[in-house]
Motif scaffolding. Sequence first.
Motif, PDB file in Angstrom:
ATOM      1  N   MET A   5     -56.935  77.212  83.523  1.00  0.00           N
ATOM      2  CA  MET A   5     -58.006  77.267  82.525  1.00  0.00           C
ATOM      3  C   MET A   5     -58.057  75.975  81.718  1.00  0.00           C
ATOM      4  N   LEU A   6     -56.894  75.437  81.365  1.00  0.00           N
ATOM      5  CA  LEU A   6     -56.865  74.174  80.622  1.00  0.00           C
ATOM      6  C   LEU A   6     -57.421  73.034  81.470  1.00  0.00           C
ATOM      7  N   ALA A   7     -57.123  73.024  82.755  1.00  0.00           N
ATOM      8  CA  ALA A   7     -57.677  72.004  83.648  1.00  0.00           C
ATOM      9  C   ALA A   7     -59.198  72.136  83.724  1.00  0.00           C
ATOM     10  N   ASP A   8     -59.692  73.362  83.768  1.00  0.00           N
ATOM     11  CA  ASP A   8     -61.139  73.592  83.813  1.00  0.00           C
ATOM     12  C   ASP A   8     -61.806  73.154  82.506  1.00  0.00           C
ATOM     13  N   ILE A   9     -61.165  73.448  81.375  1.00  0.00           N
ATOM     14  CA  ILE A   9     -61.698  73.025  80.073  1.00  0.00           C
ATOM     15  C   ILE A   9     -61.750  71.503  80.024  1.00  0.00           C
ATOM     16  N   ASP A  10     -60.679  70.862  80.463  1.00  0.00           N
ATOM     17  CA  ASP A  10     -60.613  69.406  80.465  1.00  0.00           C
ATOM     18  C   ASP A  10     -61.707  68.824  81.351  1.00  0.00           C
ATOM     19  N   ALA A  11     -61.902  69.382  82.527  1.00  0.00           N
ATOM     20  CA  ALA A  11     -62.927  68.889  83.453  1.00  0.00           C
ATOM     21  C   ALA A  11     -64.324  69.057  82.865  1.00  0.00           C
ATOM     22  N   ALA A  12     -64.540  70.144  82.157  1.00  0.00           N
ATOM     23  CA  ALA A  12     -65.856  70.403  81.568  1.00  0.00           C
ATOM     24  C   ALA A  12     -66.183  69.424  80.441  1.00  0.00           C
ATOM     25  N   HIS A  13     -65.166  68.922  79.778  1.00  0.00           N
ATOM     26  CA  HIS A  13     -65.382  68.040  78.633  1.00  0.00           C
ATOM     27  C   HIS A  13     -65.130  66.564  78.949  1.00  0.00           C
TER      28      HIS A  13
END
Length: 70
Positions: A5-13
């Motif tokens: 989830m943190l990787a996905d948040i990072d990718a989104a931002h």
Amino acid sequence: VVRQMLADIDAAHGRAGEKRERYEVSREAMKKLRSHDWPGNLRELLGWLERAVASAAPDRVLREVHLPAE
């Protein structure tokens, strides 16, 4: 699940192709995440992590103080 989830948040931002450090979760914060009942399931967890990332910025280490007080 938390790391993904943190990787996905990072990718989104992030910006395309931008090399960034990964988010880390302190031992105390992970303990708090594991002890929560998660009545809202993954959606609630994602919300907690998004708020923690915003609260911790620019630091890339999420600590217990960055998580909701619940």
